[in-house]
Design an enzyme around this catalytic site. Structure first.
Site, mmCIF file in Angstrom:
data_model
loop_
_atom_site.group_PDB
_atom_site.id
_atom_site.type_symbol
_atom_site.label_atom_id
_atom_site.label_comp_id
_atom_site.label_asym_id
_atom_site.label_seq_id
_atom_site.Cartn_x
_atom_site.Cartn_y
_atom_site.Cartn_z
ATOM 1 C CG ASP A 1 -1.930 -1.050 1.254
ATOM 2 O OD1 ASP A 1 -2.448 -1.373 0.172
ATOM 3 O OD2 ASP A 1 -2.229 -1.575 2.348
ATOM 4 C CE1 TYR B 1 3.907 -7.194 3.432
ATOM 5 C CE2 TYR B 1 3.225 -9.473 3.724
ATOM 6 C CZ TYR B 1 3.300 -8.326 2.943
ATOM 7 O OH TYR B 1 2.758 -8.317 1.679
#
Lengths: 250, 250
Positions: free
Chosen positions: A58, A116
């Site tokens: 994003d 992540y």
């Protein structure tokens, strides 16, 4: 034609994300996919090159180890790609590594795992140097309750409660092998290792675990939230700029 | 009216420097002085507030511990200033600390010492995350010869050879108490402690010591360069974005 698998790092600060999300309404600034494709196309003397990435990130989200693939008719030792593209990429995107891959290699479909990381800056004052690289949060956190929640949220589950509603995905079962909370000087880092992640999943899980740490969400309820399969039961979506796509495994 | 002494940190990336240098020709983008004065003026409901800083930093140069002074008729506990200005300052400038000072306190004139740091990124590949915060330089360096040069350049000397020519200063005698070379993982940090520094001095000294390390300038000649009092004898001026005003002492 040969297929190249490349590892790409980027500072997501000045990007609208890897690509504009299909369900997003207002297309905004530049995307990483766009500048990488432009660099490759220029390097191929104008012949259009398309790339495909392991994970779409994003706006504001960073990457140390995004993995992409693309096809090329330029024959050169694969390890030369990072240097060859240096002059074509903007300073906030870099090819870290490249190698030849099988003709049917697919960066997205063949990824077996991803890591992540999410960085939280824990101190009273903000830090001008980490404003785009950490999420600034001050206040006491119950790390024991957070680690308990993290353990509860690992495993193979339907993660509907931790999936942004702005998604077309139907099967929300994923496997998270590990959620590690690493404390250092003035930061708390969340490390997620899993086989696949849903839209906004890391940011909602991090927000939920932080809400449990601060007492906003009651300790011990992570299992209930998971079982509810309801996004409204989980915590806030923390901002993108603390998030890093750290590694993709194949 | 009361005088405030404040410590200010800033990410110099998107600034033309503390203020536009008097001898610079083309005034360019925003300056740190400007945004600090605007923030203070807004906080004083439009009454103009002027600030004075211990050291003017160039374009791209950062600060952890710039010190400024200004006068205010707002009475509040001095330690409240950092929080009070939060909403008035841009995200790349922050007040770190503030205290009341004597009415004649002068941030520039009364500084007794300063510490500057210069960060060099030593690895083959650049790093998207440190592109604005380190000077990227790859290749072998003779650290022993560099430490020898650093020792030669400390003391009280006429530093004409290490002063940018774009200056109106006449007396170029300064005292540098220490030049430390600190090696860590993939960085080399130069730490300068001195009573005063000339225009571009840290950047020219760092460039010269690096040139000695790489062999571009012969090892053992730092004393000759100093004695020559000639800017052309010293090494290159390394870029501003590796430099930090770390601390000012009084």
């Amino acid at each position: 034609m040969a297929r190249i698998k490349a590892t790409v790092a980027y500072d997501g600060t000045h990007f609208s994300g890897w690509q504009v999300q299909p369900l997003e309404k207002a297309p905004t600034g530049r995307t990483i996919q766009q500048v990488v494709e432009e660099a490759l196309t220029r390097f191929h003397k104008g012949r259009e090159v398309k790339v495909s990435a392991a994970g779409r990130t994003d706006a504001g989200v960073h990457a140390y180890g995004q993995v992409i693939h693309f096809d090329t008719d330029i024959s050169m030792p694969a390890e030369k790609w990072p240097e060859a593209l240096l002059g074509h990429l903007p300073p906030d995107v870099q090819f870290v590594q490249a190698e030849y891959a099988a003709d049917d290699f697919n960066a997205r479909e063949q990824a077996t795992g991803k890591e992540y990381r999410y960085r939280v800056l824990r101190r009273r004052q903000r830090d001008v140097f980490r404003r785009n690289y950490t999420y600034h949060l001050y206040g006491p956190l119950d790390i024991v309750a957070m680690r308990e929640a993290a353990a509860t949220l690992t495993g193979t589950h339907d993660y509907t409660s931790f999936c942004g509603t702005n998604t077309a995905i139907i099967n929300k079962v994923r496997t998270i092998q590990e959620i590690e909370l690493a404390e250092s000087e003035d930061e708390l880092e969340f490390i997620y290792r899993g086989t696949g992640f849903l839209y906004h999943m890391v940011r909602i899980m991090t927000g939920t675990i932080l809400d449990i740490g601060s007492g906003k969400i009651q300790a011990g309820t992570a299992g209930d939230i998971l079982a509810a399969k309801d996004r409204r039961r989980a915590g806030k979506t923390v901002p993108g700029h603390g998030l890093y796509l750290h590694r993709v495994d194949y």
